[in-house]
Scaffold this motif. Structure first.
Motif, PDB file in Angstrom:
ATOM      1  N   ILE A  79      58.544   9.261  44.863  1.00 13.91           N
ATOM      2  CA  ILE A  79      57.724   8.054  44.676  1.00 13.91           C
ATOM      3  C   ILE A  79      58.607   6.879  44.236  1.00 13.91           C
ATOM      4  O   ILE A  79      58.476   5.766  44.741  1.00 13.91           O
ATOM      5  CB  ILE A  79      56.584   8.309  43.654  1.00 13.91           C
ATOM      6  CG1 ILE A  79      55.535   9.216  44.291  1.00 13.91           C
ATOM      7  CG2 ILE A  79      55.934   7.001  43.217  1.00 13.91           C
ATOM      8  CD1 ILE A  79      54.386   9.593  43.379  1.00 13.91           C
ATOM      9  N   LYS A  99      61.468   5.998  47.141  1.00 13.33           N
ATOM     10  CA  LYS A  99      60.906   5.396  48.367  1.00 13.33           C
ATOM     11  C   LYS A  99      60.055   4.172  48.061  1.00 13.33           C
ATOM     12  O   LYS A  99      59.368   3.660  48.949  1.00 13.33           O
ATOM     13  CB  LYS A  99      60.054   6.428  49.149  1.00 13.33           C
ATOM     14  CG  LYS A  99      60.757   7.731  49.486  1.00 13.33           C
ATOM     15  CD  LYS A  99      61.861   7.528  50.487  1.00 13.33           C
ATOM     16  CE  LYS A  99      62.633   8.826  50.705  1.00 13.33           C
ATOM     17  NZ  LYS A  99      63.899   8.646  51.365  1.00 13.33           N
ATOM     18  N   MET A 100      60.058   3.719  46.796  1.00 14.85           N
ATOM     19  CA  MET A 100      59.311   2.520  46.384  1.00 14.85           C
ATOM     20  C   MET A 100      57.832   2.604  46.764  1.00 14.85           C
ATOM     21  O   MET A 100      57.240   1.627  47.225  1.00 14.85           O
ATOM     22  CB  MET A 100      59.919   1.270  47.040  1.00 14.85           C
ATOM     23  CG  MET A 100      61.386   1.086  46.838  1.00 14.85           C
ATOM     24  SD  MET A 100      61.730   0.114  45.400  1.00 14.85           S
ATOM     25  CE  MET A 100      61.137  -1.475  45.904  1.00 14.85           C
ATOM     26  N   LEU A 101      57.246   3.788  46.596  1.00 11.16           N
ATOM     27  CA  LEU A 101      55.847   3.941  46.996  1.00 11.16           C
ATOM     28  C   LEU A 101      54.895   3.471  45.890  1.00 11.16           C
ATOM     29  O   LEU A 101      55.275   3.411  44.723  1.00 11.16           O
ATOM     30  CB  LEU A 101      55.557   5.408  47.327  1.00 11.16           C
ATOM     31  CG  LEU A 101      56.302   5.951  48.546  1.00 11.16           C
ATOM     32  CD1 LEU A 101      56.075   7.448  48.669  1.00 11.16           C
ATOM     33  CD2 LEU A 101      55.842   5.262  49.816  1.00 11.16           C
ATOM     34  N   ILE A 102      53.640   3.204  46.324  1.00  9.28           N
ATOM     35  CA  ILE A 102      52.543   2.803  45.435  1.00  9.28           C
ATOM     36  C   ILE A 102      52.996   1.975  44.213  1.00  9.28           C
ATOM     37  O   ILE A 102      52.742   2.364  43.077  1.00  9.28           O
ATOM     38  CB  ILE A 102      51.689   4.008  44.982  1.00  9.28           C
ATOM     39  CG1 ILE A 102      52.603   5.220  44.711  1.00  9.28           C
ATOM     40  CG2 ILE A 102      50.616   4.338  45.967  1.00  9.28           C
ATOM     41  CD1 ILE A 102      51.900   6.379  44.063  1.00  9.28           C
ATOM     42  N   MET A 105      55.197  -4.543  47.245  1.00  7.41           N
ATOM     43  CA  MET A 105      54.692  -3.792  48.402  1.00  7.41           C
ATOM     44  C   MET A 105      55.594  -4.057  49.604  1.00  7.41           C
ATOM     45  O   MET A 105      55.757  -3.214  50.477  1.00  7.41           O
ATOM     46  CB  MET A 105      53.253  -4.223  48.747  1.00  7.41           C
ATOM     47  CG  MET A 105      52.206  -3.755  47.792  1.00  7.41           C
ATOM     48  SD  MET A 105      51.931  -1.986  47.865  1.00  7.41           S
ATOM     49  CE  MET A 105      50.830  -1.842  49.265  1.00  7.41           C
ATOM     50  N   ASP A 125      48.423   3.459  50.556  1.00  4.72           N
ATOM     51  CA  ASP A 125      49.548   2.574  50.253  1.00  4.72           C
ATOM     52  C   ASP A 125      50.297   2.205  51.534  1.00  4.72           C
ATOM     53  O   ASP A 125      50.603   1.029  51.763  1.00  4.72           O
ATOM     54  CB  ASP A 125      50.469   3.304  49.269  1.00  4.72           C
ATOM     55  CG  ASP A 125      51.687   2.500  48.903  1.00  4.72           C
ATOM     56  OD1 ASP A 125      51.519   1.481  48.234  1.00  4.72           O
ATOM     57  OD2 ASP A 125      52.804   2.893  49.294  1.00  4.72           O
ATOM     58  N   ARG A 180      50.484  -1.528  53.267  1.00  8.56           N
ATOM     59  CA  ARG A 180      51.748  -2.228  53.557  1.00  8.56           C
ATOM     60  C   ARG A 180      51.741  -2.768  54.979  1.00  8.56           C
ATOM     61  O   ARG A 180      52.118  -3.910  55.231  1.00  8.56           O
ATOM     62  CB  ARG A 180      52.922  -1.256  53.441  1.00  8.56           C
ATOM     63  CG  ARG A 180      53.454  -1.102  52.059  1.00  8.56           C
ATOM     64  CD  ARG A 180      54.390   0.084  52.004  1.00  8.56           C
ATOM     65  NE  ARG A 180      54.414   0.607  50.652  1.00  8.56           N
ATOM     66  CZ  ARG A 180      55.419   0.429  49.817  1.00  8.56           C
ATOM     67  NH1 ARG A 180      56.482  -0.207  50.181  1.00  8.56           N
ATOM     68  NH2 ARG A 180      55.358   0.912  48.603  1.00  8.56           N
TER      69      ARG A 180
END
Lengths: 213, 347
Positions: free
Chosen positions: A67, A70-73, B35, B163, B167
C-alpha cells in the motif's frame, strides 16, 4: 496491470481477515479443550495459533508495504494501516490468552466451567462480528454499522458474564485467595479478547464515516 | 513582425497566469491528495489545454473579438495587460476572481476610449453567463453527486479497486477539464488580438493554418507553460487548504466545472441546438474558479445547508461588479498613457 496489482492486495486483505476468523475460532476451541481437559486437542490448537499469528504478521507487513510503496489509497491509507495493526492486536491477544493457559496451567473449578465456556463463546462471537465488519468496511461500508453494533453487544454481554464469574469466584469460600486471584487474572484475560474487538470496531466506525463521499 | 510579437506578451502573460492558477481547479485535489502525481497532471493538462484552445477556442475568441473590434496591437496589448493587473489586484483581496470579467471590463473601456459603440445586448448576455455559470455548476454538481452516491451504494467495490477506478476517472475528467479550460478561456487570452493579429496564414502541405489558429496555439502554449512552471504550488494549496474534498467529490466538482466551461465554448453543441430550433448558448469565456465554487456549494446543498458558507457567494457577486470596473479603469488610464506617452496608435 494496475487492476492486477489491486486484485493481489484485495486477495491478501481477504486472507488476512480469514486469519482473524480462524484465530477467533482457535481461541474458542483451544480454551474449550483446556477447560474440558482435552490435552491433545489443546496442544494442537496451541501450535495452530502460533502458526496463524506468524502468517498474519508476515501478511500484514506485506500488505502495508504494498500500500505504501505503490502509493495506494492516499486518502484512507492511514485508517487502513491503523485498522490492520489493530486487527493484529486481536490475533496477538488470542495467542497470548491461550499461551497463558498453557504456561500457568490454572485449575478451573468444575462449578465455573459452564460460565467460563459461555464467556469464551461470547468473545468468539465478538471476533466473528468484527471480521464481518472489517469485510464490509472494505467492500460495502453501508453494512458495516450492523456488524460493529453486534461487536459492542457481545462485548457488553461478555463484560456482564466476566463480572458474574468474578463474583462467584470471590464468594466461593472453598477456594484459596491465591487461587481466586489466579482465576480472576484468567477471566480478565479471556474478556480482553472482546475488549480488543471493541477497540477495532470503534476505529472502523470512525473510518466508515470518514469514507462517506 | 518581431515588434508586433512584443505586444502579444500581455496576452501570453495572461495565458501563463491562467495556466498557473486555473489548472489547480482541475487537478488541485487529485494532486493535493496524492491520487495523481503532479508530473502526470501537468503533462495531461498541458496537452489537452492546447488541443482545447486550438480545436474549440474559436467560439469564445470570436465573441470577445465582436465585443470590441480592437484593430491595433498596442490597444490589444493594453486591454490584456489591464485585465492581468485587475486580476492581480482582486486576487490580493481574496475574491475568487475571473479573467473573463476583467477582460470584458478592459474591452468596454477600449470601446469608450476609441468612441466605438458597445453592443449592449452582447454585454447583457455575457453578464448573464457570469451569474448562470456558478448556478449551472452547482446544478450539475448536485446531479452528479446524487449519481455517484447512488453508484457507490449499488455497485459495492473493494476499497482498493475503488481507489484505482477513482484515479482513472480523475485523469479522464482532468483531461476533459483541461480541454474545456483551453477552449473556453483562450478567448480571454487571445480574443482581444483576433482583429489585430500580426500573423499571416501558414501553409503546411495540404493544411492551411489561419492567423487566428496560430494565435490560439500560442495562447495554449502560454497556458501550458503556466501549468508546467507554476501550478504545482497552487494545486497543493487548493488540494490541501481551501476545499479539502475527497477524491469522489473532487471528481464531481471537476466534472461539473468542465461541463459548464464546455457548454459555454462548444460550437458543436450550439449547432445541434440551432438544428433543433432551441435557443443558442452564448460562447463566452466564463470563470473556472467561480464554476468550481458553484460546484462545491452544490455539493454542500445536497449534504446539508449547515455546511455552507454563504459569505463566499457575496464575494463572488462583488467580483462580478468590481473586477470589470477596476479592469476598465486601469485600461482607460493605460490606453491614454500608451497613446500620449509612448505615441502608439491604440485604435
Amino acid at each position: 496491470m494496475k487492476i492486477y496489482r489491486s486484485k493481489i492486495i484485495e486477495q491478501n486483505i481477504d486472507i488476512y481477515i480469514n486469519l482473524v476468523i480462524t484465530a477467533s475460532l482457535i481461541f474458542e476451541e483451544g480454551l474449550k479443550s483446556y477447560i474440558m481437559e482435552n490435552k491433545e486437542s489443546f496442544a494442537n490448537h496451541l501450535k495452530d495459533m502460533d502458526r496463524i499469528e506468524n502468517d498474519a504478521d508476515k501478511l500484514r507487513k506485506g500488505i502495508e508495504h504494498r500500500i505504501y510503496s505503490k502509493m495506494l489509497i492516499p486518502e484512507s491509507r492511514g485508517d487502513i494501516l491503523g485498522l490492520l495493526e489493530n486487527l493484529d492486536n486481536v490475533i496477538n491477544t488470542s495467542k497470548q490468552v491461550i499461551f497463558s493457559f498453557d504456561i500457568e496451567n490454572p485449575a478451573i473449578p468444575k462449578a465455573l466451567k459452564p460460565s467460563i465456556i459461555e464467556l469464551i463463546e461470547q468473545n468468539r462471537k465478538a471476533g466473528d462480528s468484527l471480521a464481518n465488519a472489517v469485510t464490509y468496511y472494505f467492500r460495502n461500508s453501508e453494512l458495516t454499522t450492523n456488524e460493529t453494533e453486534k461487536v459492542f453487544f457481545y462485548e457488553h454481554e461478555a463484560d456482564k458474564l466476566e463480572t458474574g464469574i468474578k463474583r462467584k469466584i470471590f464468594s466461593d469460600e472453598s477456594l484459596e485467595l491465591s487461587h481466586k486471584i489466579h482465576l480472576r487474572f484468567f477471566i480478565e484475560k479471556i474478556a480482553s479478547f472482546s475488549d480488543c474487538c471493541e477497540d477495532v470496531a470503534e476505529r472502523i466506525l470512525i473510518s466508515t464515516i470518514k469514507k462517506e463521499i | 513582425m518581431n515588434a508586433s510579437i512584443v505586444f502579444l506578451t500581455s496576452g501570453l502573460f495572461l495565458g501563463w497566469s491562467l495556466g498557473a492558477n486555473d489548472a489547480a481547479n482541475i487537478f488541485g485535489t487529485a494532486v493535493g491528495t496524492k491520487m495523481i502525481r503532479f508530473k502526470t497532471a501537468a503533462i495531461i493538462s498541458s496537452i489537452f489545454v492546447v488541443i482545447g484552445a486550438v480545436v474549440g477556442g474559436a467560439g469564445t475568441s470570436s465573441t470577445i473579438g465582436k465585443l470590441g473590434e480592437i484593430n491595433q496591437l498596442p490597444g490589444a496589448f493594453v486591454v490584456a495587460l489591464s485585465a492581468a493587473l485587475a486580476v492581480f489586484v482582486m486576487t490580493k483581496t481574496g475574491v475568487p476572481v475571473s479573467t473573463s470579467q476583467a477582460i470584458i471590463g478592459g474591452i468596454v473601456a477600449w470601446n469608450f476610449f476609441a468612441a466605438k459603440p458597445t453592443d449592449g445586448a452582447l454585454v447583457r448576455k455575457i453578464v448573464a453567463t457570469w451569474i448562470i455559470c456558478p448556478l449551472l455548476a452547482a446544478l450539475f454538481a448536485i446531479i452528479l453527486y446524487i449519481i455517484v452516491k447512488f453508484l457507490y451504494k449499488k455497485l459495492p467495490t473493494h476499497i482498493i479497486m475503488q481507489d484505482e477506478i477513482m484515479r482513472l476517472l480523475l485523469i479522464i475528467t482532468g483531461a476533459f477539464g483541461a480541454y474545456s479550460l483551453g477552449a473556453n478561456n483562450i478567448g480571454n487570452v487571445m480574443g482581444v488580438f483576433i482583429n489585430s493579429s500580426p500573423f499571416e496564414p501558414k501553409h503546411i502541405g495540404f493544411i492551411t493554418i489561419s492567423s487566428e489558429q496560430i494565435l490560439l496555439f500560442l495562447g495554449g502554449i502560454a497556458i501550458a507553460i503556466g501549468i508546467a512552471t507554476y501550478s504545482k504550488k497552487v494545486m497543493l494549496t487548493v488540494g490541501n487548504d481551501i476545499f479539502k474534498l475527497s477524491p469522489a467529490t473532487a471528481f464531481v466538482t471537476v466534472t461539473a466545472q468542465s461541463l459548464v466551461l464546455f457548454i459555454f465554448s462548444s460550437e458543436g453543441l450550439n449547432n445541434i441546438l440551432t438544428s433543433l430550433n432551441l435557443p443558442n448558448i452564448p460562447l463566452v469565456p466564463v470563470s473556472s474558479s467561480q464554476a468550481i465554487v458553484g460546484a462545491v456549494i452544490g455539493i454542500g446543498l445536497v449534504k446539508g445547508w449547515r455546511n455552507l458558507r454563504f459569505g463566499i457567494l457575496g464575494k463572488i457577486s462583488i467580483g462580478w461588479i468590481l473586477t470589470p470596473i477596476i479592469a476598465g479603469l486601469i485600461c482607460y488610464i493605460l490606453l491614454f498613457v500608451m497613446q500620449n506617452l509612448f505615441l502608439r496608435q491604440v485604435f
